[in-house]
Design a protein around this motif. Sequence first.
Motif, PDB file in Angstrom:
ATOM      1  N   VAL A  52       0.712  -1.023  -0.323  1.00 34.41           N
ATOM      2  CA  VAL A  52       0.311  -0.065  -0.123  1.00 34.41           C
ATOM      3  C   VAL A  52       0.458   0.922  -0.131  1.00 34.41           C
ATOM      4  N   HIS A  53       0.472   2.163  -1.036  1.00 30.03           N
ATOM      5  CA  HIS A  53       1.503   3.504  -1.374  1.00 30.03           C
ATOM      6  C   HIS A  53       1.630   4.139  -0.214  1.00 30.03           C
ATOM      7  N   GLU A  54       0.008   4.540   0.373  1.00 26.37           N
ATOM      8  CA  GLU A  54       0.327   5.591   1.877  1.00 26.37           C
ATOM      9  C   GLU A  54       0.418   4.835   3.218  1.00 26.37           C
ATOM     10  N   LEU A  55       1.021   3.587   3.155  1.00 24.32           N
ATOM     11  CA  LEU A  55       1.347   3.331   4.177  1.00 24.32           C
ATOM     12  C   LEU A  55       2.871   3.860   4.622  1.00 24.32           C
ATOM     13  N   PRO A  56       3.624   4.341   5.792  1.00 26.49           N
ATOM     14  CA  PRO A  56       4.931   4.335   5.966  1.00 26.49           C
ATOM     15  C   PRO A  56       5.653   3.549   5.887  1.00 26.49           C
ATOM     16  N   VAL A  57       5.301   2.016   6.219  1.00 21.77           N
ATOM     17  CA  VAL A  57       6.299   1.217   6.441  1.00 21.77           C
ATOM     18  C   VAL A  57       5.467  -0.610   5.602  1.00 21.77           C
ATOM     19  N   SER A  58       6.472  -0.746   5.051  1.00 19.86           N
ATOM     20  CA  SER A  58       5.871  -2.224   4.686  1.00 19.86           C
ATOM     21  C   SER A  58       7.114  -3.536   4.684  1.00 19.86           C
ATOM     22  N   ILE A  59       6.052  -4.285   5.051  1.00 15.35           N
ATOM     23  CA  ILE A  59       7.034  -5.611   5.511  1.00 15.35           C
ATOM     24  C   ILE A  59       6.640  -6.157   4.104  1.00 15.35           C
ATOM     25  N   GLU A  60       7.809  -6.896   3.649  1.00 16.53           N
ATOM     26  CA  GLU A  60       7.345  -7.916   2.192  1.00 16.53           C
ATOM     27  C   GLU A  60       8.378  -9.453   2.919  1.00 16.53           C
ATOM     28  N   ALA A  61       6.684  -9.688   2.771  1.00 10.39           N
ATOM     29  CA  ALA A  61       7.367 -11.834   3.553  1.00 10.39           C
ATOM     30  C   ALA A  61       6.948 -12.496   3.750  1.00 10.39           C
ATOM     31  N   VAL A  62       7.173 -13.892   3.522  1.00  8.33           N
ATOM     32  CA  VAL A  62       6.571 -14.894   2.752  1.00  8.33           C
ATOM     33  C   VAL A  62       6.178 -15.620   3.558  1.00  8.33           C
ATOM     34  N   ALA A  63       4.887 -16.380   3.539  1.00  6.47           N
ATOM     35  CA  ALA A  63       4.177 -17.465   4.497  1.00  6.47           C
ATOM     36  C   ALA A  63       5.385 -18.869   4.782  1.00  6.47           C
ATOM     37  N   GLY A  64       5.711 -19.494   6.166  1.00  5.69           N
ATOM     38  CA  GLY A  64       6.602 -20.166   6.032  1.00  5.69           C
ATOM     39  C   GLY A  64       5.689 -21.282   6.693  1.00  5.69           C
ATOM     40  N   ASP A  65       6.051 -21.630   8.163  1.00  4.52           N
ATOM     41  CA  ASP A  65       4.574 -22.746   8.823  1.00  4.52           C
ATOM     42  C   ASP A  65       3.424 -22.019   8.820  1.00  4.52           C
ATOM     43  N   VAL A  66       2.347 -22.384   8.250  1.00  4.42           N
ATOM     44  CA  VAL A  66       0.965 -22.190   8.375  1.00  4.42           C
ATOM     45  C   VAL A  66      -0.088 -23.506   8.934  1.00  4.42           C
ATOM     46  N   ARG A  67      -0.613 -23.325   9.532  1.00  2.00           N
ATOM     47  CA  ARG A  67      -0.959 -23.770  10.326  1.00  2.00           C
ATOM     48  C   ARG A  67      -2.882 -23.506  11.093  1.00  2.00           C
ATOM     49  N   ARG A  68      -3.177 -24.349  11.326  1.00  2.00           N
ATOM     50  CA  ARG A  68      -5.190 -24.265  11.847  1.00  2.00           C
ATOM     51  C   ARG A  68      -4.938 -23.559  12.776  1.00  2.00           C
ATOM     52  N   SER A  69      -6.025 -23.666  13.570  1.00  2.00           N
ATOM     53  CA  SER A  69      -5.762 -22.513  15.140  1.00  2.00           C
ATOM     54  C   SER A  69      -6.671 -24.125  15.986  1.00  2.00           C
ATOM     55  N   ALA A  70      -6.645 -23.438  16.998  1.00  2.00           N
ATOM     56  CA  ALA A  70      -7.031 -25.138  17.914  1.00  2.00           C
ATOM     57  C   ALA A  70      -8.260 -25.719  16.974  1.00  2.00           C
ATOM     58  N   ASP A  71      -9.346 -24.684  17.127  1.00  2.00           N
ATOM     59  CA  ASP A  71     -10.423 -24.460  17.076  1.00  2.00           C
ATOM     60  C   ASP A  71     -10.986 -24.099  15.307  1.00  2.00           C
ATOM     61  N   GLY A  72     -10.124 -24.473  14.437  1.00  2.00           N
ATOM     62  CA  GLY A  72     -10.159 -24.542  13.012  1.00  2.00           C
ATOM     63  C   GLY A  72     -11.178 -22.956  12.544  1.00  2.00           C
ATOM     64  N   GLU A  73     -11.084 -21.996  13.711  1.00  2.00           N
ATOM     65  CA  GLU A  73     -11.385 -20.433  12.754  1.00  2.00           C
ATOM     66  C   GLU A  73     -10.545 -19.463  12.079  1.00  2.00           C
ATOM     67  N   PHE A  74      -9.087 -19.453  11.996  1.00  2.00           N
ATOM     68  CA  PHE A  74      -8.555 -19.361  11.210  1.00  2.00           C
ATOM     69  C   PHE A  74      -7.469 -20.018  11.525  1.00  2.00           C
ATOM     70  N   PHE A  75      -6.139 -19.471  10.989  1.00  2.00           N
ATOM     71  CA  PHE A  75      -4.915 -19.713  10.221  1.00  2.00           C
ATOM     72  C   PHE A  75      -4.181 -18.965  11.082  1.00  2.00           C
ATOM     73  N   ILE A  76      -2.593 -19.888  11.902  1.00  2.00           N
ATOM     74  CA  ILE A  76      -1.881 -19.475  12.287  1.00  2.00           C
ATOM     75  C   ILE A  76      -0.630 -19.111  11.324  1.00  2.00           C
ATOM     76  N   VAL A  77      -0.184 -18.155  10.729  1.00  2.00           N
ATOM     77  CA  VAL A  77       1.195 -18.112   9.652  1.00  2.00           C
ATOM     78  C   VAL A  77       1.910 -17.167  10.219  1.00  2.00           C
ATOM     79  N   GLN A  78       2.954 -18.471  10.102  1.00  2.00           N
ATOM     80  CA  GLN A  78       4.444 -17.789  10.428  1.00  2.00           C
ATOM     81  C   GLN A  78       5.668 -17.615   9.342  1.00  2.00           C
ATOM     82  N   ALA A  79       5.709 -16.129   8.803  1.00  2.00           N
ATOM     83  CA  ALA A  79       6.155 -14.974   7.548  1.00  2.00           C
ATOM     84  C   ALA A  79       7.101 -15.158   7.811  1.00  2.00           C
TER      85      ALA A  79
END
Length: 131
Positions: A55-82
């Motif tokens: 996003v051009h309008e934001l002062p700080v950008s972090i470019e990252a790639v997903a590493g370890d990706v897994r579901r939360s214990a309840d399956g409602e969301f993902f936990i992503v290590q980048a």
Amino acid sequence: MASPAEWELVERLAPLTGAEPVPEAKRAAFRTSHDKFADAGLTAVRSQTVAADRVHELPVSIEAVAGDVRRSADGEFFIVQAEVRQVLVREDLVVPGTDHVDLTRWQPLLYNFRHYFGQARDLGKTFRAEY
């Protein structure tokens, strides 16, 4: 990464989802967007090290790639290590002569229990702080 000054830009993105159709539980508050940048009135800028735009309008950008990706214990969301590939910071927010962000000039936007906040006053620094 937004600062407190950009909280409204972040909020314009909040109700947008790429899901089509929008899951029934979210339909009252969310809408499908095929171009979140345009729909939120933001400018896409090509990243230097990853495929996703930033996003051009934001002062700080972090470019990252997903590493370890897994579901939360309840399956409602993902936990992503980048893996961070690159951090881009607007020049006026960098301590001159260093590669450090000047935290007196930029602070991150904080999101806490569905509310946006800026940081409170500076309380001190760790013995390891370089400036």
